[in-house]
Scaffold this active site. Structure first.
Site, PDB file in Angstrom:
ATOM      1  CD  GLU A  34      27.679  46.150  47.126  1.00 23.81           C
ATOM      2  OE1 GLU A  34      27.751  45.981  45.905  1.00 23.81           O
ATOM      3  OE2 GLU A  34      27.058  47.110  47.622  1.00 23.81           O
ATOM      4  CD  GLU A  45      32.493  35.120  41.823  1.00 22.15           C
ATOM      5  OE1 GLU A  45      32.044  35.861  42.738  1.00 22.15           O
ATOM      6  OE2 GLU A  45      32.826  35.562  40.709  1.00 22.15           O
ATOM      7  CB  CYS A  78      36.703  35.253  42.621  1.00 18.92           C
ATOM      8  SG  CYS A  78      35.733  36.145  43.858  1.00 18.92           S
TER       9      CYS A  78
END
Length: 116
Positions: A34, A45, A78
């Protein structure tokens, strides 16, 4: 499960781990990273894909994603990044209850990929 311990999730506290299996049998892990500017956050991912690709891998069999959620599924970004490398199995598990596992083909999660 082990990968998610390294997640950097100071804002959401939502720790995600991923393990990407190449067709040659190697496994690359990733975690969510983050950022205070939330749009710059990297998903687990995509971190795993970046690690694998940076070491020359382009063919994948499966990806497993683990987080504290029964409804977990890779986000749209993703899914599109994974789709760049073809069909694969996507395994999603709830870290709070490892018996809660959902298995999909990537094409089921993203039936109409963006292609050039």
């Amino acid at each position: 499960m082990a990968a998610r311990r390294n997640a950097h999730a100071p804002y959401s506290k939502f720790r995600v781990g991923a393990a990407l299996l190449t067709k040659s049998g190697r496994v690359y892990t990733g975690v969510n990273v983050e950022n205070a500017s939330y749009g710059l956050t990297n998903c687990a991912e995509r971190v795993a894909v970046g690690k694998a690709v940076s070491e020359g891998h382009r063919k994948f069999q499966a990806i497993a994603v683990v987080a504290p959620s029964d409804g977990l599924s890779p986000c749209g970004a993703c899914r599109q990044v994974l789709a760049e490398f073809g069909e694969m199995v996507v395994i999603c598990a709830d870290s709070r209850n490892t018996h809660r596992v959902h298995i999909h083909l990537l094409s089921e999660l993203l039936p109409h990929t963006f292609k050039l």
